[in-house]
Write a protein that holds these residues in place. Structure first.
Motif, PDB file in Angstrom:
ATOM      1  N   VAL A  96       0.859  -1.178   0.000  1.00  0.00           N
ATOM      2  CA  VAL A  96       0.000   0.000   0.000  1.00  0.00           C
ATOM      3  C   VAL A  96       0.901   1.236   0.000  1.00  0.00           C
ATOM      4  O   VAL A  96       1.946   1.254   0.658  1.00  0.00           O
ATOM      5  N   VAL A  97       0.536   2.208  -0.803  1.00  0.00           N
ATOM      6  CA  VAL A  97       1.269   3.483  -0.833  1.00  0.00           C
ATOM      7  C   VAL A  97       0.256   4.599  -0.621  1.00  0.00           C
ATOM      8  O   VAL A  97      -0.829   4.590  -1.221  1.00  0.00           O
ATOM      9  N   ILE A  98       0.605   5.527   0.256  1.00  0.00           N
ATOM     10  CA  ILE A  98      -0.320   6.600   0.640  1.00  0.00           C
ATOM     11  C   ILE A  98       0.296   7.971   0.381  1.00  0.00           C
ATOM     12  O   ILE A  98       1.475   8.196   0.669  1.00  0.00           O
ATOM     13  N   TYR A  99      -0.529   8.856  -0.160  1.00  0.00           N
ATOM     14  CA  TYR A  99      -0.140  10.249  -0.340  1.00  0.00           C
ATOM     15  C   TYR A  99      -1.187  11.092   0.391  1.00  0.00           C
ATOM     16  O   TYR A  99      -2.375  11.013   0.056  1.00  0.00           O
ATOM     17  N   ASP A 100      -0.760  11.857   1.391  1.00  0.00           N
ATOM     18  CA  ASP A 100      -1.674  12.756   2.094  1.00  0.00           C
ATOM     19  C   ASP A 100      -1.426  14.188   1.634  1.00  0.00           C
ATOM     20  O   ASP A 100      -0.329  14.730   1.825  1.00  0.00           O
ATOM     21  N   SER A 101      -2.455  14.794   1.056  1.00  0.00           N
ATOM     22  CA  SER A 101      -2.334  16.147   0.488  1.00  0.00           C
ATOM     23  C   SER A 101      -3.210  17.143   1.222  1.00  0.00           C
ATOM     24  O   SER A 101      -4.372  16.839   1.500  1.00  0.00           O
TER      25      SER A 101
ATOM     26  N   HIS B 226      -7.637  11.803 -12.075  1.00  0.00           N
ATOM     27  CA  HIS B 226      -6.268  11.887 -12.605  1.00  0.00           C
ATOM     28  C   HIS B 226      -5.442  12.484 -11.465  1.00  0.00           C
ATOM     29  O   HIS B 226      -5.574  13.663 -11.151  1.00  0.00           O
ATOM     30  N   GLN B 227      -4.703  11.610 -10.775  1.00  0.00           N
ATOM     31  CA  GLN B 227      -3.980  12.009  -9.570  1.00  0.00           C
ATOM     32  C   GLN B 227      -2.492  12.074  -9.878  1.00  0.00           C
ATOM     33  O   GLN B 227      -1.873  11.056 -10.178  1.00  0.00           O
ATOM     34  N   VAL B 228      -1.945  13.279  -9.828  1.00  0.00           N
ATOM     35  CA  VAL B 228      -0.567  13.515 -10.253  1.00  0.00           C
ATOM     36  C   VAL B 228       0.263  14.009  -9.070  1.00  0.00           C
ATOM     37  O   VAL B 228      -0.183  14.876  -8.321  1.00  0.00           O
TER      38      VAL B 228
ATOM     39  N   GLN C 271       4.964  28.734  -7.945  1.00  0.00           N
ATOM     40  CA  GLN C 271       4.814  28.852  -9.405  1.00  0.00           C
ATOM     41  C   GLN C 271       4.116  27.620  -9.975  1.00  0.00           C
ATOM     42  O   GLN C 271       3.218  27.736 -10.810  1.00  0.00           O
ATOM     43  N   LEU C 272       4.540  26.443  -9.523  1.00  0.00           N
ATOM     44  CA  LEU C 272       3.939  25.207 -10.039  1.00  0.00           C
ATOM     45  C   LEU C 272       2.466  25.117  -9.630  1.00  0.00           C
ATOM     46  O   LEU C 272       1.614  24.733 -10.439  1.00  0.00           O
ATOM     47  N   ILE C 273       2.164  25.491  -8.398  1.00  0.00           N
ATOM     48  CA  ILE C 273       0.771  25.477  -7.932  1.00  0.00           C
ATOM     49  C   ILE C 273      -0.086  26.380  -8.835  1.00  0.00           C
ATOM     50  O   ILE C 273      -1.159  25.988  -9.290  1.00  0.00           O
ATOM     51  N   ALA C 274       0.440  27.575  -9.115  1.00  0.00           N
ATOM     52  CA  ALA C 274      -0.298  28.513  -9.975  1.00  0.00           C
ATOM     53  C   ALA C 274      -0.461  27.919 -11.379  1.00  0.00           C
ATOM     54  O   ALA C 274      -1.521  28.047 -12.005  1.00  0.00           O
ATOM     55  N   GLY C 275       0.583  27.267 -11.856  1.00  0.00           N
ATOM     56  CA  GLY C 275       0.525  26.653 -13.188  1.00  0.00           C
ATOM     57  C   GLY C 275      -0.537  25.573 -13.272  1.00  0.00           C
ATOM     58  O   GLY C 275      -1.320  25.528 -14.224  1.00  0.00           O
TER      59      GLY C 275
ATOM     60  N   VAL D  10       4.219  18.742  -4.892  1.00  0.00           N
ATOM     61  CA  VAL D  10       2.901  19.287  -5.237  1.00  0.00           C
ATOM     62  C   VAL D  10       2.053  18.167  -5.834  1.00  0.00           C
ATOM     63  O   VAL D  10       2.557  17.347  -6.597  1.00  0.00           O
ATOM     64  N   SER D  11       0.776  18.130  -5.449  1.00  0.00           N
ATOM     65  CA  SER D  11      -0.129  17.132  -6.016  1.00  0.00           C
ATOM     66  C   SER D  11      -1.266  17.809  -6.775  1.00  0.00           C
ATOM     67  O   SER D  11      -1.658  18.929  -6.442  1.00  0.00           O
ATOM     68  N   GLU D  12      -1.726  17.112  -7.787  1.00  0.00           N
ATOM     69  CA  GLU D  12      -2.885  17.585  -8.564  1.00  0.00           C
ATOM     70  C   GLU D  12      -3.941  16.494  -8.541  1.00  0.00           C
ATOM     71  O   GLU D  12      -3.628  15.317  -8.728  1.00  0.00           O
ATOM     72  N   LEU D  13      -5.174  16.890  -8.283  1.00  0.00           N
ATOM     73  CA  LEU D  13      -6.299  15.959  -8.360  1.00  0.00           C
ATOM     74  C   LEU D  13      -7.286  16.550  -9.343  1.00  0.00           C
ATOM     75  O   LEU D  13      -7.901  17.584  -9.075  1.00  0.00           O
ATOM     76  N   ALA D  14      -7.389  15.920 -10.520  1.00  0.00           N
ATOM     77  CA  ALA D  14      -8.308  16.420 -11.550  1.00  0.00           C
ATOM     78  C   ALA D  14      -9.376  15.368 -11.792  1.00  0.00           C
ATOM     79  O   ALA D  14      -9.057  14.191 -11.972  1.00  0.00           O
ATOM     80  N   LEU D  15     -10.626  15.783 -11.773  1.00  0.00           N
ATOM     81  CA  LEU D  15     -11.737  14.857 -12.004  1.00  0.00           C
ATOM     82  C   LEU D  15     -12.357  15.106 -13.370  1.00  0.00           C
ATOM     83  O   LEU D  15     -12.640  16.254 -13.740  1.00  0.00           O
ATOM     84  N   PHE D  16     -12.562  14.016 -14.100  1.00  0.00           N
ATOM     85  CA  PHE D  16     -13.203  14.052 -15.409  1.00  0.00           C
ATOM     86  C   PHE D  16     -14.417  13.134 -15.371  1.00  0.00           C
ATOM     87  O   PHE D  16     -14.533  12.295 -14.470  1.00  0.00           O
TER      88      PHE D  16
END
Lengths: 134, 134
Positions: free
Chosen positions: A126-131, B37-39, B54-58, B91-97
């Motif tokens: 299991v791998v976890i990322y808490d954001s 889409h979890q990046v 900067q990356l967050i803003a991008g 930084v993490s991105e969570l995009a829902l489609f």
């Protein structure tokens, strides 16, 4: 007359929100930024659709934990394969909390402890990322 | 009188929903299961809060892509450290489609291409997990 209308509005607006939630529509409308607990499970038997279904059902029991604002379960999506995409896992969990305290309460909650006890034999890793939302 | 109240309700309920959305309150109320889409991005200069900002803003510019139902950005949360938690990213991105087609359209969208062109110098590594809700 104005007073009467205002009361009518308050009651009806509350009724609307409740009805929408009862429909099972995916709603995340509580205010404030969230803490996302993103978990990826690798199945011990990756080929077993039965094991996968069991784990999915197990994760969904965690929705009953009071501090969970929203919890959804996923499987590998059929997006285009690329080197940066990890598609070796089997089941994903996305749980949203209001804050770190909410996630901490979830970790030690009896429903979470039961989940570990009853379902951990199904996964090998299991791998976890808490954001924290920014 | 009843008719008048009903009209009042309809207008007010619509106004309520619009006002909530305009507030920037996190809402995910479109129907149907999502594709997440979890990046996770590892910064080239992990110590640079400027690069991180900067990356967050991008990443937030990607919200303008039409097929994005919801997109949030996160940083490592202050949850209890455990072996299973990966907190080495920046930084993490969570995009829902709504579906695979929506995510595919996002990948080739000019706004996404501009994002890669203008911000990819900020990261050294990216790992992506694409989940279909079940």
């Amino acid at each position: 007359m104005i007073k009467s209308n205002r009361r009518k509005f308050i009651i009806t607006a509350a009724g609307l929100v409740a009805a929408t939630a009862a429909n099972g529509t995916p709603i995340m409308e509580k205010k404030g930024k969230y803490l996302a607990h993103q978990v990826y499970f690798w199945l011990k038997n990756p080929g077993s659709t039965e094991d996968r279904a069991q784990l999915i059902a197990g994760i969904k029991t965690l929705r009953k934990i009071e501090t969970v604002r929203k919890l959804t379960v996923g499987v590998v999506a059929a997006t285009e394969k690329r080197e940066v995409i990890d598609d070796t896992w089997g089941v994903s969990e996305l749980a949203l909390f209001s804050d770190v305290a909410g996630e901490a309460a979830y970790q030690v909650h009896p429903i979470h402890e039961d989940f570990i006890k009853n379902y951990s034999h199904l996964w090998s890793k299991v791998v976890i990322y808490d954001s924290s939302e920014v």
